[in-house]
Design an enzyme around this catalytic site. Structure first.
Site, PDB file in Angstrom:
ATOM      1  N   LYS A  54      39.990  31.810  32.125  1.00  0.00           N
ATOM      2  CA  LYS A  54      38.684  31.287  31.710  1.00  0.00           C
ATOM      3  C   LYS A  54      38.919  30.065  30.836  1.00  0.00           C
ATOM      4  O   LYS A  54      39.559  30.147  29.788  1.00  0.00           O
ATOM      5  CB  LYS A  54      37.891  32.350  30.943  1.00  0.00           C
ATOM      6  CG  LYS A  54      36.507  31.875  30.516  1.00  0.00           C
ATOM      7  CD  LYS A  54      35.745  32.961  29.778  1.00  0.00           C
ATOM      8  CE  LYS A  54      34.380  32.465  29.325  1.00  0.00           C
ATOM      9  NZ  LYS A  54      33.634  33.513  28.585  1.00  0.00           N
TER      10      LYS A  54
ATOM     11  N   ARG B 218      24.506  28.789  27.216  1.00  0.00           N
ATOM     12  CA  ARG B 218      24.245  28.942  25.788  1.00  0.00           C
ATOM     13  C   ARG B 218      22.753  29.168  25.543  1.00  0.00           C
ATOM     14  O   ARG B 218      22.361  29.926  24.662  1.00  0.00           O
ATOM     15  CB  ARG B 218      24.746  27.711  25.029  1.00  0.00           C
ATOM     16  CG  ARG B 218      26.223  27.378  25.296  1.00  0.00           C
ATOM     17  CD  ARG B 218      27.169  28.157  24.432  1.00  0.00           C
ATOM     18  NE  ARG B 218      28.523  28.151  24.970  1.00  0.00           N
ATOM     19  CZ  ARG B 218      29.416  27.179  24.801  1.00  0.00           C
ATOM     20  NH1 ARG B 218      29.074  26.109  24.115  1.00  0.00           N
ATOM     21  NH2 ARG B 218      30.635  27.284  25.303  1.00  0.00           N
TER      22      ARG B 218
ATOM     23  N   ARG C 280      35.368  26.973  21.395  1.00  0.00           N
ATOM     24  CA  ARG C 280      36.200  28.153  21.653  1.00  0.00           C
ATOM     25  C   ARG C 280      37.579  27.765  22.176  1.00  0.00           C
ATOM     26  O   ARG C 280      38.216  28.532  22.888  1.00  0.00           O
ATOM     27  CB  ARG C 280      35.480  29.063  22.657  1.00  0.00           C
ATOM     28  CG  ARG C 280      34.134  29.568  22.143  1.00  0.00           C
ATOM     29  CD  ARG C 280      33.455  30.502  23.126  1.00  0.00           C
ATOM     30  NE  ARG C 280      32.253  31.054  22.547  1.00  0.00           N
ATOM     31  CZ  ARG C 280      31.049  31.007  23.113  1.00  0.00           C
ATOM     32  NH1 ARG C 280      30.896  30.449  24.293  1.00  0.00           N
ATOM     33  NH2 ARG C 280      30.003  31.537  22.510  1.00  0.00           N
TER      34      ARG C 280
ATOM     35  N   GLU D 241      48.481  33.821  32.600  1.00  0.00           N
ATOM     36  CA  GLU D 241      47.377  34.666  32.132  1.00  0.00           C
ATOM     37  C   GLU D 241      47.059  35.773  33.142  1.00  0.00           C
ATOM     38  O   GLU D 241      46.819  36.924  32.771  1.00  0.00           O
ATOM     39  CB  GLU D 241      46.133  33.809  31.890  1.00  0.00           C
ATOM     40  CG  GLU D 241      46.227  32.877  30.689  1.00  0.00           C
ATOM     41  CD  GLU D 241      45.947  33.595  29.377  1.00  0.00           C
ATOM     42  OE1 GLU D 241      45.806  34.832  29.377  1.00  0.00           O
ATOM     43  OE2 GLU D 241      45.873  32.906  28.340  1.00  0.00           O
TER      44      GLU D 241
ATOM     45  N   LYS E 190      37.264  31.216  36.044  1.00  0.00           N
ATOM     46  CA  LYS E 190      35.979  30.724  35.565  1.00  0.00           C
ATOM     47  C   LYS E 190      36.204  29.451  34.743  1.00  0.00           C
ATOM     48  O   LYS E 190      37.058  29.464  33.853  1.00  0.00           O
ATOM     49  CB  LYS E 190      35.302  31.798  34.704  1.00  0.00           C
ATOM     50  CG  LYS E 190      33.934  31.410  34.171  1.00  0.00           C
ATOM     51  CD  LYS E 190      33.344  32.523  33.309  1.00  0.00           C
ATOM     52  CE  LYS E 190      31.941  32.128  32.812  1.00  0.00           C
ATOM     53  NZ  LYS E 190      31.356  33.169  31.949  1.00  0.00           N
TER      54      LYS E 190
ATOM     55  N   SER F  98      26.853  28.300  34.884  1.00  0.00           N
ATOM     56  CA  SER F  98      25.509  27.764  34.645  1.00  0.00           C
ATOM     57  C   SER F  98      25.425  26.259  34.845  1.00  0.00           C
ATOM     58  O   SER F  98      24.455  25.750  35.428  1.00  0.00           O
ATOM     59  CB  SER F  98      25.066  28.122  33.225  1.00  0.00           C
ATOM     60  OG  SER F  98      25.974  27.595  32.264  1.00  0.00           O
TER      61      SER F  98
ATOM     62  N   TYR G 177      24.341  32.511  40.528  1.00  0.00           N
ATOM     63  CA  TYR G 177      22.935  32.756  40.218  1.00  0.00           C
ATOM     64  C   TYR G 177      22.061  32.639  41.461  1.00  0.00           C
ATOM     65  O   TYR G 177      20.894  33.022  41.428  1.00  0.00           O
ATOM     66  CB  TYR G 177      22.469  31.786  39.135  1.00  0.00           C
ATOM     67  CG  TYR G 177      23.232  31.969  37.841  1.00  0.00           C
ATOM     68  CD1 TYR G 177      22.917  32.996  36.962  1.00  0.00           C
ATOM     69  CD2 TYR G 177      24.304  31.140  37.517  1.00  0.00           C
ATOM     70  CE1 TYR G 177      23.625  33.191  35.779  1.00  0.00           C
ATOM     71  CE2 TYR G 177      25.032  31.321  36.346  1.00  0.00           C
ATOM     72  CZ  TYR G 177      24.691  32.344  35.481  1.00  0.00           C
ATOM     73  OH  TYR G 177      25.410  32.539  34.330  1.00  0.00           O
TER      74      TYR G 177
END
Length: 327
Positions: A197, A207, A218, A234, A249, A275, A314
């Site tokens: 990610k 958000r 982050r 990872e 992602k 998004s 979505y």
């Protein structure tokens, strides 16, 4: 004149011919619908930056899940937005918290007819918006956060989630969740690890979707967008810790990473069409700059072609409806 003997165009002559030889197809069962449930609302709340997506009430979330079953979707990934937040994200481990109530409501509605997935992360629940608890100097405390993730995993599984999605990118998160689930007798609850990610600029609309309180960024725990090989490391760590599936992602901006991961992974691979990727296509289509349906389908095909076995998008329900109608 010497004409070519080999003519690849022969296999492109008609829509039926192109369907026959297409290398990648989209099926409803490969699609996972992300969905938001918000505490304290009585009507669905539209997300302005994500046209067509809403924050659900419990009743409308039930209906969305029932529709997902009827359309043959593979799963639904649930995110919760509480009314009250604190520094430790206490609402995340409350069995009566909004996300856990949403999980229970969906499980009651659809049973085992749909894979119910839930987000294991603190960003929606903390008043600082980070994915973990903070140390005294303000950094995210990895190991203190793991203790809470373990509690969240058990509570969400007990609420009815079939699969848990740890998305916080804390080192060791899969291992502590697996240990906690097994100790609680929840060995059948699977883990979809957000293994690769990235700290992406394309999360912006999300958000708004979760009413994020984040200040800063982050980048100390999500991956650097410049790094490709690190994703394999990872993934290997999450697999060693017991991940049942893994995720890349974002999806569309990281198709090279997705292809690398799909090539080496012994378990199913998911990718999240996030998004910002959704919002860009919707905005361009609304301005008449691109064909909306063709662009949506092409974008999901690109993710599948790169190697994703399942895609969180979505548009999952809308695409499934198009497939049903033969469009």
């Amino acid at each position: 004149m010497n004409f070519p003997a080999v003519r690849p165009r022969r296999l492109r002559t008609t829509p039926a011919m192109r369907r026959l030889v297409s290398e990648v197809k989209i099926q409803p069962q490969e699609l996972i619908l992300p969905a938001f449930i918000r505490e304290g609302i009585t009507e669905p709340n539209p997300i302005v930056s994500m046209p067509g997506v809403v924050q659900h009430t419990e009743d409308t979330l039930r209906r969305a899940a029932a529709e997902a079953v009827e359309l043959g979707l593979g799963g639904i990934m649930l995110f919760g937005i509480p009314e009250t937040r604190d520094a430790r994200g206490t609402a995340a481990i409350d069995p009566n918290g909004i996300l856990n109530r949403g999980i229970a409501a969906v499980r009651e509605e659809v049973g085992d007819d749909l894979v119910i997935m839930s987000d294991v992360c603190l960003d929606e629940f903390t008043d600082h918006g980070h994915c973990g608890v903070l140390a005294a100097e303000g950094s995210v405390d990895n190991d203190a956060t793991l203790d809470i993730y373990a509690e969240m995993a058990v509570v969400q599984a007990q609420a009815g989630a079939h699969m848990l999605g740890p998305s916080g990118m804390m080192d060791g998160q899969v291992a502590v969740m697996r240990q906690a689930l097994d100790a609680a007798g929840l060995q059948d609850t699977s883990i979809l690890a957000y293994a690769a990610k990235y700290a992406s600029a394309f999360y912006g609309p999300f958000r708004e979707a979760v009413d994020s309180q984040l200040k800063g960024d982050r980048r100390t725990y999500q991956m650097d967008p410049a790094n490709r090989r690190e994703a394999i490391r990872e993934v290997e760590l999450d697999l060693a810790e017991g991940a049942d599936l893994i995720m890349v992602k974002p999806a569309m901006s990281y198709l090279d990473v997705l292809a690398d991961v799909a090539e080496m992974s012994p378990v199913p691979v998911s990718a999240y069409q996030i998004s910002g990727e959704y919002a860009m296509i919707e905005a361009a289509a609304a301005n008449g700059w691109i064909d909306r349906r063709a662009s949506i389908v092409e974008s999901v095909l690109s993710i599948r072609r790169a190697g994703a076995d399942t895609v969180l998008t979505y548009w999952a329900s809308e695409i499934a409806q198009w497939l049903r109608e033969g469009r």
